[in-house]
Design a protein around this motif. Structure first.
Motif, PDB file in Angstrom:
ATOM      1  N   ASN A  63      11.528  37.482  14.674  1.00 43.10           N
ATOM      2  CA  ASN A  63      10.634  37.123  15.827  1.00 43.10           C
ATOM      3  C   ASN A  63      10.257  35.682  15.889  1.00 43.10           C
ATOM      4  O   ASN A  63       9.665  35.297  17.076  1.00 43.10           O
ATOM      5  CB  ASN A  63       9.353  38.012  16.139  1.00 43.10           C
ATOM      6  CG  ASN A  63       8.410  37.908  14.894  1.00 43.10           C
ATOM      7  OD1 ASN A  63       8.640  37.035  14.020  1.00 43.10           O
ATOM      8  ND2 ASN A  63       7.293  38.646  15.006  1.00 43.10           N
ATOM      9  N   GLU A  64      10.585  35.148  14.921  1.00 40.22           N
ATOM     10  CA  GLU A  64      10.465  33.567  14.979  1.00 40.22           C
ATOM     11  C   GLU A  64      11.737  32.821  15.745  1.00 40.22           C
ATOM     12  O   GLU A  64      11.596  31.522  15.855  1.00 40.22           O
ATOM     13  CB  GLU A  64      10.356  32.808  13.583  1.00 40.22           C
ATOM     14  CG  GLU A  64       9.173  33.314  12.914  1.00 40.22           C
ATOM     15  CD  GLU A  64       9.081  32.769  11.419  1.00 40.22           C
ATOM     16  OE1 GLU A  64       9.708  31.940  10.928  1.00 40.22           O
ATOM     17  OE2 GLU A  64       8.207  33.633  10.604  1.00 40.22           O
ATOM     18  N   LEU A  65      12.902  33.577  15.964  1.00 40.71           N
ATOM     19  CA  LEU A  65      14.113  33.094  16.212  1.00 40.71           C
ATOM     20  C   LEU A  65      13.852  32.749  17.681  1.00 40.71           C
ATOM     21  O   LEU A  65      13.208  33.427  18.573  1.00 40.71           O
ATOM     22  CB  LEU A  65      14.979  33.820  16.092  1.00 40.71           C
ATOM     23  CG  LEU A  65      15.660  34.118  14.725  1.00 40.71           C
ATOM     24  CD1 LEU A  65      16.704  35.204  14.569  1.00 40.71           C
ATOM     25  CD2 LEU A  65      15.772  32.893  13.687  1.00 40.71           C
ATOM     26  N   PRO A  66      14.631  31.415  18.105  1.00 39.92           N
ATOM     27  CA  PRO A  66      14.427  31.161  19.705  1.00 39.92           C
ATOM     28  C   PRO A  66      15.019  32.093  20.614  1.00 39.92           C
ATOM     29  O   PRO A  66      15.742  32.970  20.381  1.00 39.92           O
ATOM     30  CB  PRO A  66      15.289  29.750  19.887  1.00 39.92           C
ATOM     31  CG  PRO A  66      16.249  29.955  18.714  1.00 39.92           C
ATOM     32  CD  PRO A  66      15.350  30.646  17.660  1.00 39.92           C
ATOM     33  N   VAL A  67      14.246  32.404  21.796  1.00 39.66           N
ATOM     34  CA  VAL A  67      14.650  33.421  22.878  1.00 39.66           C
ATOM     35  C   VAL A  67      15.659  32.696  23.592  1.00 39.66           C
ATOM     36  O   VAL A  67      15.936  31.488  23.889  1.00 39.66           O
ATOM     37  CB  VAL A  67      13.550  33.549  23.930  1.00 39.66           C
ATOM     38  CG1 VAL A  67      13.887  34.540  24.909  1.00 39.66           C
ATOM     39  CG2 VAL A  67      12.463  34.251  22.949  1.00 39.66           C
ATOM     40  N   LEU A  68      16.834  33.491  23.950  1.00 40.01           N
ATOM     41  CA  LEU A  68      17.898  33.068  24.598  1.00 40.01           C
ATOM     42  C   LEU A  68      17.538  33.348  26.204  1.00 40.01           C
ATOM     43  O   LEU A  68      17.582  34.771  26.564  1.00 40.01           O
ATOM     44  CB  LEU A  68      19.364  33.865  24.173  1.00 40.01           C
ATOM     45  CG  LEU A  68      20.366  33.523  25.165  1.00 40.01           C
ATOM     46  CD1 LEU A  68      20.921  32.075  25.020  1.00 40.01           C
ATOM     47  CD2 LEU A  68      21.713  34.500  24.791  1.00 40.01           C
ATOM     48  N   LYS A  69      17.698  32.502  26.942  1.00 33.28           N
ATOM     49  CA  LYS A  69      17.199  32.516  28.541  1.00 33.28           C
ATOM     50  C   LYS A  69      18.765  32.852  29.413  1.00 33.28           C
ATOM     51  O   LYS A  69      19.443  31.907  28.921  1.00 33.28           O
ATOM     52  CB  LYS A  69      16.166  31.283  28.771  1.00 33.28           C
ATOM     53  CG  LYS A  69      15.086  31.604  28.125  1.00 33.28           C
ATOM     54  CD  LYS A  69      13.897  30.522  28.663  1.00 33.28           C
ATOM     55  CE  LYS A  69      12.547  30.564  27.970  1.00 33.28           C
ATOM     56  NZ  LYS A  69      11.793  31.978  28.189  1.00 33.28           N
ATOM     57  N   LYS A  70      18.491  33.115  30.403  1.00 32.41           N
ATOM     58  CA  LYS A  70      19.519  32.992  31.352  1.00 32.41           C
ATOM     59  C   LYS A  70      20.158  31.391  31.609  1.00 32.41           C
ATOM     60  O   LYS A  70      21.327  31.492  31.756  1.00 32.41           O
ATOM     61  CB  LYS A  70      19.340  33.814  32.568  1.00 32.41           C
ATOM     62  CG  LYS A  70      19.243  35.247  32.403  1.00 32.41           C
ATOM     63  CD  LYS A  70      18.740  36.026  33.855  1.00 32.41           C
ATOM     64  CE  LYS A  70      18.405  37.266  33.650  1.00 32.41           C
ATOM     65  NZ  LYS A  70      19.673  38.094  33.516  1.00 32.41           N
ATOM     66  N   ASP A  71      19.081  30.662  31.813  1.00 30.12           N
ATOM     67  CA  ASP A  71      19.587  29.289  31.944  1.00 30.12           C
ATOM     68  C   ASP A  71      20.407  28.791  30.733  1.00 30.12           C
ATOM     69  O   ASP A  71      21.254  27.891  30.960  1.00 30.12           O
ATOM     70  CB  ASP A  71      18.120  28.262  32.081  1.00 30.12           C
ATOM     71  CG  ASP A  71      17.565  28.617  33.473  1.00 30.12           C
ATOM     72  OD1 ASP A  71      18.508  29.200  34.251  1.00 30.12           O
ATOM     73  OD2 ASP A  71      16.720  28.174  33.722  1.00 30.12           O
ATOM     74  N   ASP A  72      20.135  29.207  29.459  1.00 29.21           N
ATOM     75  CA  ASP A  72      20.857  28.725  28.210  1.00 29.21           C
ATOM     76  C   ASP A  72      22.225  29.354  28.336  1.00 29.21           C
ATOM     77  O   ASP A  72      22.918  28.508  28.019  1.00 29.21           O
ATOM     78  CB  ASP A  72      20.273  29.379  26.937  1.00 29.21           C
ATOM     79  CG  ASP A  72      18.674  28.841  26.851  1.00 29.21           C
ATOM     80  OD1 ASP A  72      18.394  27.522  27.342  1.00 29.21           O
ATOM     81  OD2 ASP A  72      17.767  29.640  26.229  1.00 29.21           O
ATOM     82  N   VAL A  73      22.537  30.407  28.966  1.00 28.83           N
ATOM     83  CA  VAL A  73      23.634  31.152  29.015  1.00 28.83           C
ATOM     84  C   VAL A  73      24.642  30.358  29.919  1.00 28.83           C
ATOM     85  O   VAL A  73      25.734  29.966  29.722  1.00 28.83           O
ATOM     86  CB  VAL A  73      23.410  32.370  29.586  1.00 28.83           C
ATOM     87  CG1 VAL A  73      25.012  33.133  29.609  1.00 28.83           C
ATOM     88  CG2 VAL A  73      22.770  33.190  28.454  1.00 28.83           C
ATOM     89  N   THR A  74      23.843  29.866  31.071  1.00 24.87           N
ATOM     90  CA  THR A  74      24.540  28.941  32.088  1.00 24.87           C
ATOM     91  C   THR A  74      25.028  27.862  31.703  1.00 24.87           C
ATOM     92  O   THR A  74      26.166  27.396  31.845  1.00 24.87           O
ATOM     93  CB  THR A  74      23.563  29.139  33.346  1.00 24.87           C
ATOM     94  OG1 THR A  74      23.673  30.338  33.973  1.00 24.87           O
ATOM     95  CG2 THR A  74      24.412  28.176  34.363  1.00 24.87           C
ATOM     96  N   ARG A  75      24.082  27.074  30.805  1.00 27.12           N
ATOM     97  CA  ARG A  75      24.325  25.799  30.658  1.00 27.12           C
ATOM     98  C   ARG A  75      25.487  25.709  29.233  1.00 27.12           C
ATOM     99  O   ARG A  75      26.162  24.855  29.023  1.00 27.12           O
ATOM    100  CB  ARG A  75      23.070  25.042  30.231  1.00 27.12           C
ATOM    101  CG  ARG A  75      22.121  24.727  31.343  1.00 27.12           C
ATOM    102  CD  ARG A  75      20.846  24.127  30.666  1.00 27.12           C
ATOM    103  NE  ARG A  75      20.040  24.493  29.951  1.00 27.12           N
ATOM    104  CZ  ARG A  75      19.954  24.439  28.547  1.00 27.12           C
ATOM    105  NH1 ARG A  75      20.910  23.416  27.931  1.00 27.12           N
ATOM    106  NH2 ARG A  75      19.380  24.962  27.977  1.00 27.12           N
ATOM    107  N   ARG A  76      25.241  26.555  28.442  1.00 24.78           N
ATOM    108  CA  ARG A  76      25.934  26.594  27.209  1.00 24.78           C
ATOM    109  C   ARG A  76      27.097  27.667  26.971  1.00 24.78           C
ATOM    110  O   ARG A  76      27.404  28.389  25.840  1.00 24.78           O
ATOM    111  CB  ARG A  76      25.117  26.709  26.011  1.00 24.78           C
ATOM    112  CG  ARG A  76      23.936  25.546  25.966  1.00 24.78           C
ATOM    113  CD  ARG A  76      24.448  24.276  25.708  1.00 24.78           C
ATOM    114  NE  ARG A  76      25.116  24.154  24.431  1.00 24.78           N
ATOM    115  CZ  ARG A  76      24.349  24.085  23.306  1.00 24.78           C
ATOM    116  NH1 ARG A  76      23.194  23.699  23.522  1.00 24.78           N
ATOM    117  NH2 ARG A  76      24.912  23.792  22.168  1.00 24.78           N
TER     118      ARG A  76
END
Length: 436
Positions: free
Chosen positions: A73-86
């Motif tokens: 639960n310390e790992l970063p959350v993947l957001k939809k904007d992250d998917v779009t950009r990367r």
């Protein structure tokens, strides 16, 4: 005998799908503690794989893996904007790029998304669907009738497209992205003729077919074992209407295009999380029980702690049905509105999602119907080009109503509803004439 023959032929045509199904059914027979122990191993494996084989996770997970000891639960959350950009950086270096394809989500939370998939991911998705159907008593080879609201899925190459035909696939799909009252009655009569074992489709469409069945006093075939509702919230009123009309149990499914087969209801009406396919968390974000989902099976495009945009919570306890999978419940989400026109046509919200496919510069959108002949499109995005706007207007006038006027507004933010969810299509909310 005929169903068994169809099953044999279908299995020969889709060996990978049935290999996946056999593996899922074996996992389903595990004890709860063994299942959860396996889930933890799968979770560690997918984190290690993502860090080793995708540029995005090599970058974002490196600080945690270097320390050697960390909580998931310390790992970063993947957001939809992250998917779009990367997007390209999320594709694993082990992937065969010639076989990888781009899929599009419907944007049920108001944000369209592009993701990578291939035949292996598709076949696993279909195997997961089959396992869910088997919870009703359905067996491979028995007929399924799909009422699907996303037109792109029923063309060749779509999720339900390019089928072998009823004789082998035992599956027929009705393109239900728009309909009239007369069409609803015709679909109900087709159910009578086709005599399926399962119905599957969007909650709002199935509920409308059920209403037509009840109002026209049509007798449904005794072959029906279940109605599977997906892609939208299934309300209590819709569930009751379906069960009354079709004479069988309604099952709620939960998943998405990018991460399918997250959960499904059992024979007891409780929603089970498929922990052999996903790891699901419920985290308080902005005063909302937001669901974070990690795919345990996707080594093409790993998605770890993905903020899927829905609300829900995990539940303690076990179910009397005997399944080893843990329980969850959904909050209000994916609450879509139908668009109705002065000509009597009803258009499903998925049609409007399709119009914005590929427009990844759009951070958020919302369609609002102001009256029978007027639509507004609220955008959080740079201004659309003249040709794009002209194409949107032409499509709406061709497919929805020739008199429909479109007005586009550019906003800094689209407010949420009082339930905390973003509604991507808001209809008039007026009842159909003569009905509550």
């Amino acid at each position: 005998m005929i169903a068994r023959l169809r099953h044999w032929l279908h299995r020969r045509h889709h060996p990978l799908r049935y290999d996946h199904l056999d593996a899922l059914l074996r996992t389903q027979s595990l004890k709860r503690e063994d299942l959860l122990a396996r889930q933890q191993r799968d979770l560690a494996d997918i984190v290690d794989f993502a860090a080793a084989h995708t540029p995005y996770y090599a970058e974002t997970l490196a600080p945690f893996l270097q320390n050697g000891r960390f909580g998931f639960n310390e790992l970063p959350v993947l957001k939809k904007d992250d998917v779009t950009r990367r997007l390209d950086n999320l594709l694993a270096d082990t992937a065969n790029r010639s076989q990888a394809k781009l899929g599009h989500t419907g944007g049920s939370t108001g944000k369209p998304l592009v993701f990578w998939y291939d035949d292996t991911k598709h076949e696993l998705m279909r195997a997961g669907m089959m396992r869910s159907y088997m919870l009703s008593g359905w067996q491979p080879g028995q007929k399924i009738l799909n009422f699907w609201g996303a037109r792109q899925d029923v063309v060749p190459g779509g999720v339900f497209g390019a089928q072998l035909g009823d004789a082998i696939a035992a599956e027929h799909t009705i393109s239900a992205y728009e309909y009239t009252e007369a069409q609803l009655v015709e679909w109900a009569r087709f159910i009578q003729r086709y005599r399926p074992v399962l119905l599957q489709g969007y909650a709002s469409v199935l509920a409308e077919v059920a209403r037509a069945v009840i109002e026209n006093r049509l007798v449904m075939p005794k072959t029906l074992l279940g109605v599977y509702s997906t892609a939208e919230v299934l309300t209590d009123a819709q569930r009751q209407r379906m069960q009354q009309a079709f004479g069988c149990k309604a099952f709620n499914q939960y998943g998405s295009r990018e991460i399918p087969n997250i959960a499904c209801e059992c024979s007891q009406g409780r929603l089970h999380v498929f922990t052999d396919m996903v790891f699901l968390e419920s985290r308080k974000i902005d005063d909302e029980n937001r669901l974070l989902v990690t795919s345990l099976t996707n080594r093409l495009m790993p998605m770890i702690r993905y903020d899927i945009g829905d609300s829900g919570r995990l539940l303690d306890g076990e179910c009397d049905c005997g399944l080893p999978f843990p329980l969850m419940e959904m909050d209000l989400c994916r609450q879509n509105d139908l668009i109705r026109t002065s000509s009597g046509k009803t258009v499903h919200p998925s049609y409007f999602n399709r119009l914005l496919y590929g427009q990844t510069q759009i951070r958020q959108y919302q369609w609002v119907q102001r009256d029978l002949d007027r639509l507004e499109l609220n955008l959080v995005a740079p201004p659309l080009g003249r040709e794009t706007l002209a194409s949107l207007e032409a499509s709406i006038r061709r497919d929805v109503d020739a008199r429909m006027v479109l007005k586009v507004h550019y906003l800094g933010e689209i407010p949420r509803t009082v339930s905390g969810k973003h509604r991507f299509v808001i209809g008039l909310g007026a009842a159909r004439p003569g009905h509550p």
